[in-house]
Design a protein around this motif. Structure first.
Motif, PDB file in Angstrom:
ATOM      1  N   ARG A  21     -12.497 -18.085  54.358  1.00  0.00           N
ATOM      2  CA  ARG A  21     -11.431 -17.281  53.752  1.00  0.00           C
ATOM      3  C   ARG A  21     -10.121 -18.052  53.723  1.00  0.00           C
ATOM      4  O   ARG A  21      -9.335 -17.937  52.788  1.00  0.00           O
ATOM      5  CB  ARG A  21     -11.264 -15.980  54.528  1.00  0.00           C
TER       6      ARG A  21
ATOM      7  N   ARG B   8     -24.556  -8.788  47.326  1.00  0.00           N
ATOM      8  CA  ARG B   8     -23.312  -8.160  47.758  1.00  0.00           C
ATOM      9  C   ARG B   8     -22.225  -9.228  47.845  1.00  0.00           C
ATOM     10  O   ARG B   8     -22.515 -10.399  48.049  1.00  0.00           O
ATOM     11  CB  ARG B   8     -23.496  -7.529  49.148  1.00  0.00           C
ATOM     12  N   PRO B   9     -20.944  -8.808  47.699  1.00  0.00           N
ATOM     13  CA  PRO B   9     -19.870  -9.792  47.922  1.00  0.00           C
ATOM     14  C   PRO B   9     -19.939 -10.313  49.347  1.00  0.00           C
ATOM     15  O   PRO B   9     -20.209  -9.566  50.286  1.00  0.00           O
ATOM     16  CB  PRO B   9     -18.597  -8.974  47.700  1.00  0.00           C
ATOM     17  N   ASP B  11     -17.500 -11.274  51.142  1.00  0.00           N
ATOM     18  CA  ASP B  11     -16.338 -10.842  51.903  1.00  0.00           C
ATOM     19  C   ASP B  11     -15.785  -9.553  51.297  1.00  0.00           C
ATOM     20  O   ASP B  11     -15.614  -9.460  50.090  1.00  0.00           O
ATOM     21  CB  ASP B  11     -15.290 -11.969  51.851  1.00  0.00           C
ATOM     22  N   THR B  12     -15.516  -8.556  52.135  1.00  0.00           N
ATOM     23  CA  THR B  12     -14.991  -7.299  51.600  1.00  0.00           C
ATOM     24  C   THR B  12     -13.618  -7.472  50.985  1.00  0.00           C
ATOM     25  O   THR B  12     -13.181  -6.631  50.207  1.00  0.00           O
ATOM     26  CB  THR B  12     -14.928  -6.221  52.695  1.00  0.00           C
ATOM     27  N   LEU B  14     -13.067  -9.825  48.995  1.00  0.00           N
ATOM     28  CA  LEU B  14     -13.389 -10.459  47.713  1.00  0.00           C
ATOM     29  C   LEU B  14     -12.672 -11.787  47.539  1.00  0.00           C
ATOM     30  O   LEU B  14     -12.172 -12.111  46.452  1.00  0.00           O
ATOM     31  CB  LEU B  14     -13.063  -9.508  46.555  1.00  0.00           C
ATOM     32  N   GLN B  15     -12.639 -12.582  48.584  1.00  0.00           N
ATOM     33  CA  GLN B  15     -11.909 -13.846  48.538  1.00  0.00           C
ATOM     34  C   GLN B  15     -12.501 -14.799  47.504  1.00  0.00           C
ATOM     35  O   GLN B  15     -11.767 -15.461  46.762  1.00  0.00           O
ATOM     36  CB  GLN B  15     -11.934 -14.508  49.926  1.00  0.00           C
ATOM     37  N   GLU B  17     -14.276 -14.069  44.863  1.00  0.00           N
ATOM     38  CA  GLU B  17     -14.037 -13.535  43.519  1.00  0.00           C
ATOM     39  C   GLU B  17     -12.584 -13.748  43.099  1.00  0.00           C
ATOM     40  O   GLU B  17     -12.297 -14.115  41.953  1.00  0.00           O
ATOM     41  CB  GLU B  17     -14.384 -12.032  43.483  1.00  0.00           C
ATOM     42  N   ARG B  18     -11.662 -13.536  44.038  1.00  0.00           N
ATOM     43  CA  ARG B  18     -10.243 -13.725  43.718  1.00  0.00           C
ATOM     44  C   ARG B  18      -9.954 -15.191  43.432  1.00  0.00           C
ATOM     45  O   ARG B  18      -9.132 -15.522  42.573  1.00  0.00           O
ATOM     46  CB  ARG B  18      -9.381 -13.219  44.873  1.00  0.00           C
ATOM     47  N   TYR B  71     -18.026 -20.888  41.841  1.00  0.00           N
ATOM     48  CA  TYR B  71     -18.096 -19.537  42.400  1.00  0.00           C
ATOM     49  C   TYR B  71     -19.529 -19.186  42.794  1.00  0.00           C
ATOM     50  O   TYR B  71     -19.782 -18.693  43.905  1.00  0.00           O
ATOM     51  CB  TYR B  71     -17.564 -18.523  41.390  1.00  0.00           C
ATOM     52  N   HIS B  75     -20.717 -18.471  46.575  1.00  0.00           N
ATOM     53  CA  HIS B  75     -21.210 -17.130  46.905  1.00  0.00           C
ATOM     54  C   HIS B  75     -22.583 -17.216  47.567  1.00  0.00           C
ATOM     55  O   HIS B  75     -22.849 -16.575  48.592  1.00  0.00           O
ATOM     56  CB  HIS B  75     -21.284 -16.294  45.635  1.00  0.00           C
ATOM     57  N   SER B  79     -23.078 -16.406  51.538  1.00  0.00           N
ATOM     58  CA  SER B  79     -23.938 -15.241  51.781  1.00  0.00           C
ATOM     59  C   SER B  79     -25.123 -15.622  52.647  1.00  0.00           C
ATOM     60  O   SER B  79     -25.575 -14.839  53.485  1.00  0.00           O
ATOM     61  CB  SER B  79     -24.424 -14.664  50.451  1.00  0.00           C
TER      62      SER B  79
END
Lengths: 121, 114
Positions: A21, B8-9, B11-12, B14-15, B17-18, B71, B75, B79
């Motif tokens: 992150r 599923r993403p 990270d909740t 959505l890092q 995706e952002r 991406y 992902h 994951s």
């Protein structure tokens, strides 16, 4: 100590893999600086490209200031990204963006030049 | 039936995706900048205009495609292997940082010779 083969080695050759992150946030900051550079360059070019009612010398000066700042900003993007990524891997305090001040000053100076150029025209 | 981890993403927040959206915004900004620059630099549809417009379009499309690949790869990696997984090198970032510098050279040439 990691034996990472990724480039640049100055970044990936030290420390440990941080939480993804933080790396992703660092990457978004890099891209924000790149977009800032594009915007500054666009403004600098637009000042000279359009027939604006601004005193020519001041207009050219403002354009050059914006182009210079827009040229420096990608270097902040890249070297800033490198510095932050290294600090994340070494779990040390993050550095502040070195060029944020000069960018702000440059935009301010360009704005003053444009305003004065509009007034004296 | 539970879904696979990659459904599923990671990270909740959505890092990933952002970050992908940030790459897309950058590609779009580059495309718009090059097309406007081509229009500004030359009032006629000449070689210079076409070179800037086509070059910018190709670069922006390449950046967009690379971001999509980046991406999907990240992902899948995160994951499957967790949040300390290496995410790849920085060659794409270096190339992306070089693009505004190249545009600055073109812009400087235009401003000083205009």
């Amino acid at each position: 100590m990691t034996s990472d083969r990724r480039w640049p080695k100055r970044v990936y050759g030290v420390g440990e893999e941080p939480d993804a992150r933080f790396t992703l946030a660092n990457e978004r900051t890099f891209l924000a600086w790149v977009r800032t550079a594009l915007a500054l360059l666009a403004c600098g070019i637009a000042l000279e490209a359009f027939d604006l009612p601004i005193e020519p010398t001041l207009r050219l000066s403002a354009s050059i200031v914006l182009l210079l700042v827009g040229t420096l900003t990608p270097f902040q993007a890249w070297f800033g990204w490198m510095r932050v990524e290294r600090m994340l891997r070494l779990n040390r305090p993050l550095p502040s963006p070195a060029i944020a001040g000069p960018v702000g000053v440059g935009v301010f100076v360009a704005g003053v030049l444009v305003i004065v150029g509009l007034l004296v025209r | 039936m539970s879904s696979a981890p990659t459904d599923r993403p990671f990270d909740t927040g959505l890092q990933i995706e952002r970050t992908a959206l940030s790459w897309q915004r950058t590609a779009l900004a580059l495309l718009v900048g090059c097309l406007l620059g081509a229009r500004i630099v030359s009032r006629e549809l000449d070689t210079t205009t076409l070179a800037i417009a086509l070059g910018g379009t190709v670069l922006a499309a390449g950046l967009y495609a690379a971001a999509r690949v980046r991406y999907r790869r990240r992902h899948r990696l995160l994951s499957e292997h967790g949040d300390r997984t290496p995410l790849g090198g920085a060659a794409l970032l270096a190339l992306t940082a070089a693009l505004p510098v190249a545009l600055a050279v073109i812009g400087g040439w235009f401003v000083l010779t205009h």
